[in-house]
Write a protein that holds these residues in place. Structure first.
Motif, PDB file in Angstrom:
ATOM      1  N   ALA A  61       0.859  -1.185   0.000  1.00 50.23           N
ATOM      2  CA  ALA A  61       0.000   0.000   0.000  1.00 50.23           C
ATOM      3  C   ALA A  61       0.895   1.234   0.000  1.00 50.23           C
ATOM      4  O   ALA A  61       1.701   1.413   0.909  1.00 50.23           O
ATOM      5  CB  ALA A  61      -0.932   0.024   1.207  1.00 50.23           C
ATOM      6  N   GLY A  62       0.727   2.060  -1.030  1.00 52.08           N
ATOM      7  CA  GLY A  62       1.592   3.224  -1.191  1.00 52.08           C
ATOM      8  C   GLY A  62       1.197   4.414  -0.342  1.00 52.08           C
ATOM      9  O   GLY A  62       1.734   5.507  -0.537  1.00 52.08           O
ATOM     10  N   GLY A  63       0.261   4.240   0.576  1.00 56.52           N
ATOM     11  CA  GLY A  63      -0.154   5.319   1.465  1.00 56.52           C
ATOM     12  C   GLY A  63      -1.642   5.561   1.385  1.00 56.52           C
ATOM     13  O   GLY A  63      -2.389   4.792   0.775  1.00 56.52           O
ATOM     14  N   ALA A  64      -2.071   6.636   2.039  1.00 57.97           N
ATOM     15  CA  ALA A  64      -3.474   7.033   1.949  1.00 57.97           C
ATOM     16  C   ALA A  64      -3.711   7.768   0.627  1.00 57.97           C
ATOM     17  O   ALA A  64      -2.778   8.294   0.025  1.00 57.97           O
ATOM     18  CB  ALA A  64      -3.835   7.941   3.119  1.00 57.97           C
ATOM     19  N   ASP A  65      -4.950   7.778   0.192  1.00 57.54           N
ATOM     20  CA  ASP A  65      -5.311   8.484  -1.022  1.00 57.54           C
ATOM     21  C   ASP A  65      -5.159   9.993  -0.779  1.00 57.54           C
ATOM     22  O   ASP A  65      -5.885  10.575   0.038  1.00 57.54           O
ATOM     23  CB  ASP A  65      -6.757   8.150  -1.413  1.00 57.54           C
ATOM     24  N   ILE A  66      -4.190  10.624  -1.456  1.00 58.49           N
ATOM     25  CA  ILE A  66      -3.859  12.016  -1.178  1.00 58.49           C
ATOM     26  C   ILE A  66      -5.021  12.954  -1.499  1.00 58.49           C
ATOM     27  O   ILE A  66      -5.245  13.954  -0.803  1.00 58.49           O
ATOM     28  CB  ILE A  66      -2.596  12.448  -1.952  1.00 58.49           C
TER      29      ILE A  66
END
Length: 245
Positions: A61-66
């Motif tokens: 998971a590349g992070g939260a949805d910016i």
């Protein structure tokens, strides 16, 4: 359970396999994914099983949805949207394993930190670049990562923007093993096979006590007293002694 749009769920006899399923977006965590993961937690709280968590494609998971994150307000932060979920995952009754391939960044890293054990591949990278976006890692990293890797390394990640590659993650104890890409799911299932051969009640009580704050010698005694009276304990020990003969 068939209506998930951001997850794939595979429920088996002794475990549930959850795959974050937004590969085109590097499995970025959205509000919808948070809601669907809460549904998974409810399932595992009602019928405790082992959990294997992984990501579709090349990344965990590349992070939260910016785009969603940019629109969140002070009240959203105070409600702890991501933190509440990750804390709930951390409290699940039975052990949880994250099979991490590629990026586990920002909220994706914090989701992996919330699991009990992590397996990495040679491509895995853990990081919390939130300060570069004007925010902080506020979904568990500030209290989980120091416990996992020590305060010094945690500050290097949270303050210094340091990325932990697979070798460093293994050396610091963040992961239990590093395998080649594509082998992480098999490695995670082998680990869960081993865990699953243990007493479910013993696992549940051990996890509860290990995760409890401060020292707890009397809690150890009470939990052990409960286990000593189970038929499962008697059967397992009798079988062990029979094998020794």
């Amino acid at each position: 359970m068939t209506d998930f749009t951001t997850l794939e769920l595979d429920e088996r006899d002794d475990r549930v396999v959850v795959t974050l399923d937004r590969p085109a977006q590097r499995n970025a965590i959205t509000a919808e994914m948070i809601a669907e993961l809460h549904t998974v937690c409810a399932l595992l709280e009602a019928r405790p099983k082992l959990l294997l968590l992984t990501g579709r494609g090349d990344h965990f998971a590349g992070g939260a949805d910016i785009r969603q994150l940019r629109d969140r307000t002070r009240n959203d932060a105070l409600s702890g949207i991501n933190r509440t979920l990750f804390d709930r995952i951390g409290r699940l009754p039975l052990p949880t394993v994250a099979a991490v391939n590629g990026f586990a960044l920002g909220g994706g890293a914090e989701l992996a930190y919330a699991c009990d054990i992590r397996i990495a591949t040679t491509t895995t990278k853990f990081g919390n670049p939130e300060p570069g976006l004007g925010i902080m890692a506020a979904a568990g990293a500030t209290y989980r990562l120091p416990r996992l890797v020590g305060t010094s390394v945690a500050k290097q990640v949270l303050l210094g923007g340091h990325i932990l590659d697979a070798d460093t993650a293994l050396r610091t104890g963040l992961v239990i093993d590093v395998v080649e890409p594509g082998e992480h799911l098999d490695a995670a299932h082998r680990l869960l096979d081993r865990i699953g051969r243990s007493s479910a009640l013993a696992l549940r009580l051990t996890k509860t006590i290990v995760d409890s704050p401060a020292t707890h010698p009397f809690a150890d005694d009470i939990a052990q007293a409960v286990l000593f009276e189970t038929e499962d304990k008697h059967t397992r020990m009798s079988s062990f002694l029979e094998k020794k003969k």
